[in-house]
Write a protein that holds these residues in place. Structure first.
Motif, PDB file in Angstrom:
ATOM      1  N   VAL A   1       7.070  -8.556  16.902  1.00 14.72           N
ATOM      2  CA  VAL A   1       6.578  -8.587  18.281  1.00 14.72           C
ATOM      3  C   VAL A   1       5.674  -7.385  18.534  1.00 14.72           C
ATOM      4  CG1 VAL A   1       7.267  -8.471  20.705  1.00 14.72           C
ATOM      5  CG2 VAL A   1       8.564  -9.887  19.099  1.00 14.72           C
ATOM      6  N   CYS A   2       6.086  -6.217  18.065  1.00 12.56           N
ATOM      7  CA  CYS A   2       5.299  -4.991  18.204  1.00 12.56           C
ATOM      8  C   CYS A   2       4.848  -4.566  16.817  1.00 12.56           C
ATOM      9  CB  CYS A   2       6.139  -3.899  18.851  1.00 12.56           C
ATOM     10  SG  CYS A   2       5.206  -2.367  19.091  1.00 12.56           S
ATOM     11  N   LYS A   3       3.591  -4.241  16.693  1.00 15.13           N
ATOM     12  CA  LYS A   3       3.037  -3.898  15.388  1.00 15.13           C
ATOM     13  C   LYS A   3       2.690  -2.418  15.250  1.00 15.13           C
ATOM     14  CE  LYS A   3       1.378  -8.528  14.380  1.00 15.13           C
ATOM     15  NZ  LYS A   3       2.218  -9.208  15.305  1.00 15.13           N
ATOM     16  N   GLY A   4       3.368  -1.564  16.022  1.00 17.89           N
ATOM     17  CA  GLY A   4       3.118  -0.131  15.941  1.00 17.89           C
ATOM     18  C   GLY A   4       3.471   0.426  14.575  1.00 17.89           C
ATOM     19  N   ILE A   5       2.580   1.247  14.027  1.00 20.48           N
ATOM     20  CA  ILE A   5       2.798   1.857  12.710  1.00 20.48           C
ATOM     21  C   ILE A   5       2.258   3.284  12.692  1.00 20.48           C
ATOM     22  CG2 ILE A   5       2.678  -0.322  11.451  1.00 20.48           C
ATOM     23  CD1 ILE A   5      -0.131   0.588  10.480  1.00 20.48           C
ATOM     24  N   VAL A   6       2.735   4.058  11.732  1.00 20.62           N
ATOM     25  CA  VAL A   6       2.156   5.356  11.393  1.00 20.62           C
ATOM     26  C   VAL A   6       2.379   5.546   9.895  1.00 20.62           C
ATOM     27  CG1 VAL A   6       4.220   6.742  11.940  1.00 20.62           C
ATOM     28  CG2 VAL A   6       1.972   7.796  12.069  1.00 20.62           C
ATOM     29  N   SER A   7       1.367   6.038   9.218  1.00 20.75           N
ATOM     30  CA  SER A   7       1.450   6.240   7.770  1.00 20.75           C
ATOM     31  C   SER A   7       2.475   7.312   7.430  1.00 20.75           C
ATOM     32  CB  SER A   7       0.089   6.667   7.216  1.00 20.75           C
ATOM     33  OG  SER A   7      -0.865   5.668   7.422  1.00 20.75           O
ATOM     34  N   ALA A   8       2.932   7.278   6.185  1.00 23.46           N
ATOM     35  CA  ALA A   8       3.867   8.282   5.688  1.00 23.46           C
ATOM     36  C   ALA A   8       3.303   8.901   4.420  1.00 23.46           C
ATOM     37  CB  ALA A   8       5.221   7.650   5.392  1.00 23.46           C
ATOM     38  N   HIS A   9       3.599  10.197   4.212  1.00 23.43           N
ATOM     39  CA  HIS A   9       3.250  10.830   2.942  1.00 23.43           C
ATOM     40  C   HIS A   9       4.047  10.114   1.859  1.00 23.43           C
ATOM     41  CE1 HIS A   9       0.893  14.238   4.358  1.00 23.43           C
ATOM     42  NE2 HIS A   9       1.714  14.286   5.387  1.00 23.43           N
ATOM     43  N   GLN A  10       3.389   9.726   0.812  1.00 23.57           N
ATOM     44  CA  GLN A  10       4.031   8.916  -0.211  1.00 23.57           C
ATOM     45  C   GLN A  10       5.121   9.670  -0.973  1.00 23.57           C
ATOM     46  OE1 GLN A  10       3.348   5.436  -0.278  1.00 23.57           O
ATOM     47  NE2 GLN A  10       2.626   6.322   1.635  1.00 23.57           N
ATOM     48  N   GLU A  11       4.996  10.974  -1.103  1.00 24.56           N
ATOM     49  CA  GLU A  11       6.012  11.741  -1.827  1.00 24.56           C
ATOM     50  C   GLU A  11       7.148  12.197  -0.926  1.00 24.56           C
ATOM     51  OE1 GLU A  11       4.365  14.866  -4.214  1.00 24.56           O
ATOM     52  OE2 GLU A  11       2.829  13.548  -5.049  1.00 24.56           O
ATOM     53  N   THR A  12       6.821  12.733   0.246  1.00 29.76           N
ATOM     54  CA  THR A  12       7.856  13.311   1.111  1.00 29.76           C
ATOM     55  C   THR A  12       8.418  12.319   2.124  1.00 29.76           C
ATOM     56  OG1 THR A  12       6.294  14.041   2.814  1.00 29.76           O
ATOM     57  CG2 THR A  12       6.727  15.568   0.957  1.00 29.76           C
ATOM     58  N   LYS A  13       7.700  11.251   2.366  1.00 29.27           N
ATOM     59  CA  LYS A  13       8.055  10.228   3.367  1.00 29.27           C
ATOM     60  C   LYS A  13       7.946  10.751   4.803  1.00 29.27           C
ATOM     61  CE  LYS A  13       9.385   7.563  -0.104  1.00 29.27           C
ATOM     62  NZ  LYS A  13       9.176   8.426  -1.233  1.00 29.27           N
ATOM     63  N   GLU A  14       7.375  11.926   4.978  1.00 31.24           N
ATOM     64  CA  GLU A  14       7.177  12.470   6.325  1.00 31.24           C
ATOM     65  C   GLU A  14       6.016  11.740   6.995  1.00 31.24           C
ATOM     66  OE1 GLU A  14       8.965  14.783   8.113  1.00 31.24           O
ATOM     67  OE2 GLU A  14      10.375  14.505   6.467  1.00 31.24           O
ATOM     68  N   PRO A  15       6.062  11.573   8.314  1.00 25.39           N
ATOM     69  CA  PRO A  15       4.975  10.898   9.033  1.00 25.39           C
ATOM     70  C   PRO A  15       3.656  11.651   8.881  1.00 25.39           C
ATOM     71  CG  PRO A  15       6.856  11.296  10.471  1.00 25.39           C
ATOM     72  CD  PRO A  15       7.134  12.010   9.195  1.00 25.39           C
ATOM     73  N   MET A  16       2.569  10.896   8.772  1.00 21.18           N
ATOM     74  CA  MET A  16       1.230  11.478   8.702  1.00 21.18           C
ATOM     75  C   MET A  16       0.580  11.298  10.072  1.00 21.18           C
ATOM     76  SD  MET A  16      -0.084  10.118   4.996  1.00 21.18           S
ATOM     77  CE  MET A  16      -1.717  10.804   5.183  1.00 21.18           C
TER      78      MET A  16
ATOM     79  N   PHE B   1       0.814  -1.219   0.000  1.00 17.21           N
ATOM     80  CA  PHE B   1       0.000   0.000   0.000  1.00 17.21           C
ATOM     81  C   PHE B   1       0.846   1.267   0.000  1.00 17.21           C
ATOM     82  CE2 PHE B   1       0.543  -1.357   4.391  1.00 17.21           C
ATOM     83  CZ  PHE B   1       1.021  -0.207   4.982  1.00 17.21           C
ATOM     84  N   GLY B   2       2.153   1.170   0.148  1.00 19.81           N
ATOM     85  CA  GLY B   2       3.019   2.344   0.118  1.00 19.81           C
ATOM     86  C   GLY B   2       3.922   2.452   1.330  1.00 19.81           C
ATOM     87  N   TRP B   3       4.469   3.651   1.526  1.00 23.82           N
ATOM     88  CA  TRP B   3       5.423   3.920   2.601  1.00 23.82           C
ATOM     89  C   TRP B   3       4.716   4.099   3.940  1.00 23.82           C
ATOM     90  CZ3 TRP B   3      10.380   3.183   1.643  1.00 23.82           C
ATOM     91  CH2 TRP B   3      10.827   3.281   0.328  1.00 23.82           C
ATOM     92  N   PHE B   4       5.381   3.651   4.999  1.00 28.53           N
ATOM     93  CA  PHE B   4       4.889   3.823   6.363  1.00 28.53           C
ATOM     94  C   PHE B   4       6.073   3.667   7.314  1.00 28.53           C
ATOM     95  CE2 PHE B   4       5.051  -0.698   5.885  1.00 28.53           C
ATOM     96  CZ  PHE B   4       5.264  -1.225   7.144  1.00 28.53           C
ATOM     97  N   TYR B   5       5.852   4.054   8.558  1.00 28.18           N
ATOM     98  CA  TYR B   5       6.850   3.844   9.605  1.00 28.18           C
ATOM     99  C   TYR B   5       6.373   2.704  10.480  1.00 28.18           C
ATOM    100  CZ  TYR B   5       9.253   8.025   8.209  1.00 28.18           C
ATOM    101  OH  TYR B   5       9.959   8.934   7.481  1.00 28.18           O
ATOM    102  N   GLY B   6       7.252   1.761  10.709  1.00 30.51           N
ATOM    103  CA  GLY B   6       6.938   0.612  11.543  1.00 30.51           C
ATOM    104  C   GLY B   6       7.918   0.503  12.688  1.00 30.51           C
ATOM    105  N   CYS B   7       7.482  -0.066  13.775  1.00 30.18           N
ATOM    106  CA  CYS B   7       8.319  -0.259  14.950  1.00 30.18           C
ATOM    107  C   CYS B   7       9.483  -1.187  14.605  1.00 30.18           C
ATOM    108  CB  CYS B   7       7.484  -0.854  16.083  1.00 30.18           C
ATOM    109  SG  CYS B   7       8.445  -1.090  17.601  1.00 30.18           S
ATOM    110  N   VAL B   8      10.651  -0.874  15.139  1.00 28.37           N
ATOM    111  CA  VAL B   8      11.818  -1.724  14.896  1.00 28.37           C
ATOM    112  C   VAL B   8      11.665  -3.091  15.558  1.00 28.37           C
ATOM    113  CG1 VAL B   8      13.414   0.205  14.574  1.00 28.37           C
ATOM    114  CG2 VAL B   8      13.102  -0.773  16.864  1.00 28.37           C
ATOM    115  N   ASN B   9      10.707  -3.236  16.460  1.00 28.71           N
ATOM    116  CA  ASN B   9      10.490  -4.512  17.145  1.00 28.71           C
ATOM    117  C   ASN B   9       9.470  -5.412  16.454  1.00 28.71           C
ATOM    118  OD1 ASN B   9      12.310  -4.024  19.292  1.00 28.71           O
ATOM    119  ND2 ASN B   9      10.814  -2.626  20.172  1.00 28.71           N
ATOM    120  N   TYR B  10       9.064  -5.046  15.231  1.00 31.57           N
ATOM    121  CA  TYR B  10       8.154  -5.902  14.475  1.00 31.57           C
ATOM    122  C   TYR B  10       8.838  -7.248  14.237  1.00 31.57           C
ATOM    123  CZ  TYR B  10       5.198  -7.628  10.727  1.00 31.57           C
ATOM    124  OH  TYR B  10       4.354  -8.395   9.978  1.00 31.57           O
TER     125      TYR B  10
END
Length: 121
Positions: free
Chosen positions: A34-49, A23-32
């Motif tokens: 085990v941890c499923k924390g995520i936050v979406s990212a702007h597809q062009e800038t890669k900045e967190p949404m 589905f595109g770019w996102f930020y995921g927890c480094v502990n995946y």
């Protein structure tokens, strides 16, 4: 908005990293996985949404978006008008007037405000 360097997982508090999925770019927890924390990212800038959140807050944001989106998806307002209304009702700046930054309490207040608007109040 937070930058990638500011991101801490809303579930475990560890760092998050930029990843790409179908589905595109996102930020995921480094502990995946085990941890499923995520936050979406702007597809062009890669900045967190928005800001990282725990599972309960993410669900509240999903419910708030579902209610809010009815105002502009086939509803009485354009998308731009709906976001202008959201910022006014929630007393938010342009930068903070995004559901991806809301707390559970703010999500609940938005849902009630949408109901009130749709009921003619």
């Amino acid at each position: 908005m937070p930058t990638a360097a500011d991101l801490r997982c809303g579930d475990c508090g560890d760092t998050m990293e930029l990843r790409r999925a179908a589905f595109g770019w996102f930020y995921g927890c480094v502990n995946y996985p085990v941890c499923k924390g995520i936050v979406s990212a702007h597809q062009e800038t890669k900045e967190p949404m928005g800001t990282p959140a725990n599972a309960e807050t993410r669900l509240a944001r999903i419910r708030a978006h579902a209610a809010f989106d009815t105002l502009w998806r086939g509803g009485p307002l354009t998308r731009k008008e709906a976001y202008r209304w959201l910022r006014k009702v929630m007393q938010k700046s342009y930068e903070d007037g995004h559901i991806g930054r809301f707390t559970i309490t703010e999500c609940e207040a938005l849902i009630e405000a949408v109901k009130k608007l749709k009921d003619g109040g």
